[in-house]
Design a protein around this motif. Structure first.
Motif, PDB file in Angstrom:
ATOM      1  N   GLN A 102      11.555 -11.766  60.822  1.00  0.00           N
ATOM      2  CA  GLN A 102      10.921 -11.967  61.995  1.00  0.00           C
ATOM      3  C   GLN A 102      10.633 -10.886  62.868  1.00  0.00           C
ATOM      4  OE1 GLN A 102      13.659 -14.817  64.277  1.00  0.00           O
ATOM      5  NE2 GLN A 102      14.241 -15.805  62.194  1.00  0.00           N
ATOM      6  N   ASP A 103      11.388  -9.799  63.056  1.00  0.00           N
ATOM      7  CA  ASP A 103      11.068  -8.708  63.899  1.00  0.00           C
ATOM      8  C   ASP A 103       9.819  -7.811  63.312  1.00  0.00           C
ATOM      9  OD1 ASP A 103      13.064  -9.473  65.474  1.00  0.00           O
ATOM     10  OD2 ASP A 103      14.649  -7.868  64.718  1.00  0.00           O
ATOM     11  N   LEU A 104       9.669  -7.996  62.082  1.00  0.00           N
ATOM     12  CA  LEU A 104       8.620  -7.259  61.391  1.00  0.00           C
ATOM     13  C   LEU A 104       7.462  -7.983  61.773  1.00  0.00           C
ATOM     14  CD1 LEU A 104       7.760  -5.016  59.461  1.00  0.00           C
ATOM     15  CD2 LEU A 104       7.935  -6.613  57.475  1.00  0.00           C
ATOM     16  N   VAL A 105       7.324  -9.124  61.824  1.00  0.00           N
ATOM     17  CA  VAL A 105       6.165 -10.062  62.191  1.00  0.00           C
ATOM     18  C   VAL A 105       5.777  -9.819  63.667  1.00  0.00           C
ATOM     19  CG1 VAL A 105       5.183 -12.467  62.668  1.00  0.00           C
ATOM     20  CG2 VAL A 105       6.372 -11.870  60.461  1.00  0.00           C
ATOM     21  N   ALA A 142       6.580  -7.288  65.395  1.00  0.00           N
ATOM     22  CA  ALA A 142       6.108  -5.485  65.301  1.00  0.00           C
ATOM     23  C   ALA A 142       4.636  -5.564  64.804  1.00  0.00           C
ATOM     24  CB  ALA A 142       6.793  -4.667  64.617  1.00  0.00           C
ATOM     25  N   VAL A 143       4.152  -6.378  63.955  1.00  0.00           N
ATOM     26  CA  VAL A 143       2.789  -6.075  63.537  1.00  0.00           C
ATOM     27  C   VAL A 143       1.927  -6.772  64.587  1.00  0.00           C
ATOM     28  CG1 VAL A 143       1.459  -7.048  61.627  1.00  0.00           C
ATOM     29  CG2 VAL A 143       3.491  -5.916  61.196  1.00  0.00           C
ATOM     30  N   GLY A 144       2.462  -7.806  65.083  1.00  0.00           N
ATOM     31  CA  GLY A 144       1.719  -8.713  65.936  1.00  0.00           C
ATOM     32  C   GLY A 144       1.387  -7.935  67.198  1.00  0.00           C
ATOM     33  N   THR A 145       2.442  -7.288  67.610  1.00  0.00           N
ATOM     34  CA  THR A 145       2.319  -6.355  68.850  1.00  0.00           C
ATOM     35  C   THR A 145       1.281  -5.478  68.859  1.00  0.00           C
ATOM     36  OG1 THR A 145       4.122  -5.264  68.520  1.00  0.00           O
ATOM     37  CG2 THR A 145       4.573  -7.269  70.181  1.00  0.00           C
ATOM     38  N   TRP A 146       1.354  -4.798  67.578  1.00  0.00           N
ATOM     39  CA  TRP A 146       0.530  -3.714  67.559  1.00  0.00           C
ATOM     40  C   TRP A 146      -0.896  -4.124  67.323  1.00  0.00           C
ATOM     41  CZ3 TRP A 146      -3.110  -1.922  63.674  1.00  0.00           C
ATOM     42  CH2 TRP A 146      -3.578  -0.448  63.781  1.00  0.00           C
ATOM     43  N   LEU A 147      -1.117  -4.982  66.675  1.00  0.00           N
ATOM     44  CA  LEU A 147      -2.408  -5.676  66.588  1.00  0.00           C
ATOM     45  C   LEU A 147      -3.031  -6.283  67.979  1.00  0.00           C
ATOM     46  CD1 LEU A 147      -2.279  -7.808  63.386  1.00  0.00           C
ATOM     47  CD2 LEU A 147      -3.446  -5.794  63.632  1.00  0.00           C
ATOM     48  N   PHE A 148      -2.139  -6.740  68.838  1.00  0.00           N
ATOM     49  CA  PHE A 148      -2.463  -7.025  70.073  1.00  0.00           C
ATOM     50  C   PHE A 148      -2.993  -5.854  71.154  1.00  0.00           C
ATOM     51  CE2 PHE A 148      -0.736  -6.973  74.358  1.00  0.00           C
ATOM     52  CZ  PHE A 148      -1.372  -8.037  75.211  1.00  0.00           C
ATOM     53  N   LEU A 207       9.212   0.181  67.121  1.00  0.00           N
ATOM     54  CA  LEU A 207      10.581  -0.112  67.740  1.00  0.00           C
ATOM     55  C   LEU A 207      10.893  -1.599  67.912  1.00  0.00           C
ATOM     56  CD1 LEU A 207      10.655   2.358  70.639  1.00  0.00           C
ATOM     57  CD2 LEU A 207      12.037   2.686  68.396  1.00  0.00           C
ATOM     58  N   GLU A 208      10.114  -2.383  67.762  1.00  0.00           N
ATOM     59  CA  GLU A 208      10.219  -3.901  67.736  1.00  0.00           C
ATOM     60  C   GLU A 208      11.210  -4.183  66.556  1.00  0.00           C
ATOM     61  OE1 GLU A 208       9.718  -5.918  70.105  1.00  0.00           O
ATOM     62  OE2 GLU A 208       7.909  -6.067  70.866  1.00  0.00           O
ATOM     63  N   VAL A 209      10.957  -3.594  65.385  1.00  0.00           N
ATOM     64  CA  VAL A 209      11.769  -3.741  64.304  1.00  0.00           C
ATOM     65  C   VAL A 209      13.232  -3.568  64.724  1.00  0.00           C
ATOM     66  CG1 VAL A 209      12.361  -3.262  61.872  1.00  0.00           C
ATOM     67  CG2 VAL A 209       9.899  -2.960  62.942  1.00  0.00           C
ATOM     68  N   SER A 247      10.836 -18.865  62.856  1.00  0.00           N
ATOM     69  CA  SER A 247      12.534 -19.091  63.111  1.00  0.00           C
ATOM     70  C   SER A 247      13.121 -19.395  61.748  1.00  0.00           C
ATOM     71  CB  SER A 247      12.588 -20.346  64.163  1.00  0.00           C
ATOM     72  OG  SER A 247      12.045 -21.698  63.571  1.00  0.00           O
ATOM     73  N   ARG A 248      12.496 -19.780  60.836  1.00  0.00           N
ATOM     74  CA  ARG A 248      13.099 -19.738  59.477  1.00  0.00           C
ATOM     75  C   ARG A 248      13.290 -18.908  58.527  1.00  0.00           C
ATOM     76  NH1 ARG A 248      10.479 -26.145  57.726  1.00  0.00           N
ATOM     77  NH2 ARG A 248      11.313 -27.058  59.518  1.00  0.00           N
ATOM     78  N   LEU A 249      12.363 -17.818  58.969  1.00  0.00           N
ATOM     79  CA  LEU A 249      12.416 -16.506  58.449  1.00  0.00           C
ATOM     80  C   LEU A 249      13.776 -15.656  58.573  1.00  0.00           C
ATOM     81  CD1 LEU A 249       8.602 -14.988  58.843  1.00  0.00           C
ATOM     82  CD2 LEU A 249       9.605 -16.249  56.884  1.00  0.00           C
ATOM     83  N   PRO A 250      13.982 -14.732  57.667  1.00  0.00           N
ATOM     84  CA  PRO A 250      15.379 -14.103  57.957  1.00  0.00           C
ATOM     85  C   PRO A 250      14.902 -13.018  58.976  1.00  0.00           C
ATOM     86  CG  PRO A 250      14.656 -14.024  55.616  1.00  0.00           C
ATOM     87  CD  PRO A 250      13.563 -14.603  56.264  1.00  0.00           C
ATOM     88  N   VAL A 251      16.084 -12.679  59.889  1.00  0.00           N
ATOM     89  CA  VAL A 251      15.834 -11.925  61.084  1.00  0.00           C
ATOM     90  C   VAL A 251      14.941 -10.727  61.020  1.00  0.00           C
ATOM     91  CG1 VAL A 251      17.223 -10.622  62.910  1.00  0.00           C
ATOM     92  CG2 VAL A 251      18.120 -12.750  61.983  1.00  0.00           C
ATOM     93  N   TRP A 252      15.254  -9.851  60.039  1.00  0.00           N
ATOM     94  CA  TRP A 252      14.387  -8.773  59.897  1.00  0.00           C
ATOM     95  C   TRP A 252      12.809  -9.067  59.625  1.00  0.00           C
ATOM     96  CZ3 TRP A 252      11.544  -7.265  55.548  1.00  0.00           C
ATOM     97  CH2 TRP A 252      11.628  -7.951  54.400  1.00  0.00           C
TER      98      TRP A 252
END
Length: 391
Positions: free
Chosen positions: A16-19, A21-27, A61-63, A9-14
């Motif tokens: 957060q969305d990048l994290v 996106a990467v997490g869902t791809w790995l999942f 698209l999560e980005v 939550s402390r990261l910039p919005v973009w």
């Protein structure tokens, strides 16, 4: 060495969305590599590389998941392709995040529409499951299994949005209350400064004006006895000024604004001192009073005294050597105070700033009364009407 990672939550919005996106791809990659992704079970006729392209597309698209409704529309297109190939678990799970994001980050209109979309989609899924399933029991199980993927993200996002809106409203209210408190404080400070300025003028200017007029008269007197009388009045005015200054200092220092009898503010009972000082300044003063000052409210009593003090000081300053009349009486529940004086027959003292007249009007208004001042019957008249409850 311990390395602490920043909270999402402390990261910039973009970021957060990048994290995400990467997490869902790995999942999704985990499920595809382990073969635990097919909803229907059995072997998958679709090559793995196609599934991975599909996963990469929806994870990418999560980005832009906060861009509503663009992200939801594109995610729905990927879901449609996945349905045509054979529904897979990773795509459904990632798609629920688009439902969540659309409900949370979209406009209020879109957020309300998502609730309707979720309800209609739920009915459609249940109907399709019952119609297409070969066994109605299997259809019911499939429908129940699909419900959390449609209802849960929308319901969750709706609750989060409501709490967020409430928090924003509370913050806005707190900012408004803080601003109102600042304005109230500024107004209170300004009012207190005006009151202190008024009191300083009335306490100091009145006595110092009398001292200046009397000392000037004493310098021109050839009769030692008369000069001594005037100088005695000068000393009395000096002592009274110091006493009233001491009273103001005590009032400012006291926590509750209370004073004892030795520092009580001046009242009409001490009007005789004003009369003696005015006479020593060279004007003749007649007093006509029908009022028992002991029965007056303290605020009215002090206000009447200060108005009389200022009016007599002005008469001595601007009309020296003339006659003045002080009249105090009750009339229809009000205290009537009139100070009239003749106009000057010889050059008057240099003019003031007009602060005294303004102060008299402010004092009268502060206790709910009124004050007028102006020419009257060839002279000058100051008239104050101050309310006296029960009079």
């Amino acid at each position: 060495m311990r390395v602490s990672l920043p909270r999402l939550s402390r990261l910039p919005v973009w970021q957060q969305d990048l994290v995400i996106a990467v997490g869902t791809w790995l999942f999704g990659l985990f499920f595809y590599l382990t073969g635990l992704y097919l909803i229907a079970g059995g072997p998958d006729p679709v090559p793995l590389w196609k599934r991975l392209i599909e996963l990469t597309a929806i994870a990418g698209l999560e980005v832009i998941r906060r861009k509503v409704p663009l992200a939801l529309i594109l995610g729905t297109a990927v879901l449609a392709v996945d349905i045509s190939l054979g529904l897979s678990l990773p795509i459904i799970v990632v798609y629920t995040d688009f439902l969540y994001a659309a409900t949370l980050y979209g406009s209020k209109r879109v957020s309300r529409a998502m609730i309707s979309v979720a309800a209609v989609s739920t009915v459609a899924v249940i109907t399709a499951a019952l119609v297409l399933a070969s066994d109605w029991r299997a259809g019911v199980i499939a429908a129940v299994a699909a419900l959390p993927f449609l209802i849960t993200p929308v319901w969750w996002a709706t609750n989060v949005r409501q709490h967020r809106d409430i928090a924003q409203a509370e913050r806005a209210n707190s900012h408004q209350l803080a601003r109102i408190a600042e304005l109230d404080l500024a107004a209170a400070v300004a009012e207190e400064r005006a009151r202190m300025a008024r009191d300083l003028h009335d306490v100091i200017a009145g006595h110092l004006s009398a001292i200046a007029i009397q000392s000037e008269a004493a310098l021109s007197m050839k009769d030692p006895t008369l000069a001594q009388t005037v100088l005695r009045s000068v000393r009395e005015n000096s002592v009274h000024a110091l006493e009233e200054m001491r009273t103001m200092v005590v009032l400012l220092k006291s926590a509750d604004g209370s004073v004892d009898e030795t520092t009580a503010p001046a009242r009409l009972a001490q009007l005789s001192k004003l009369i003696d000082s005015a006479r020593a300044s060279g004007i003749s003063v007649d007093v006509r009073s029908e009022v028992d000052s002991a029965a007056l409210p303290a605020a009215v009593d002090l206000t009447a005294y200060r108005i009389a003090q200022e009016a007599l000081t002005n008469a001595a300053k601007h009309a020296p050597g003339t006659r003045a009349v002080v009249e105090i009486r009750h009339a229809a529940g009000r205290l009537i105070l009139e100070i009239g004086n003749e106009l000057a027959t010889r050059p008057k003292q240099p003019g003031g700033t007009g602060t005294g007249l303004v102060n008299m009007r402010e004092r009268a208004a502060a206790v709910g009364g009124s004050l007028t001042a102006g020419p009257s019957d060839g002279g000058w008249l100051v008239r104050a009407e101050l309310p006296v409850p029960g009079a």
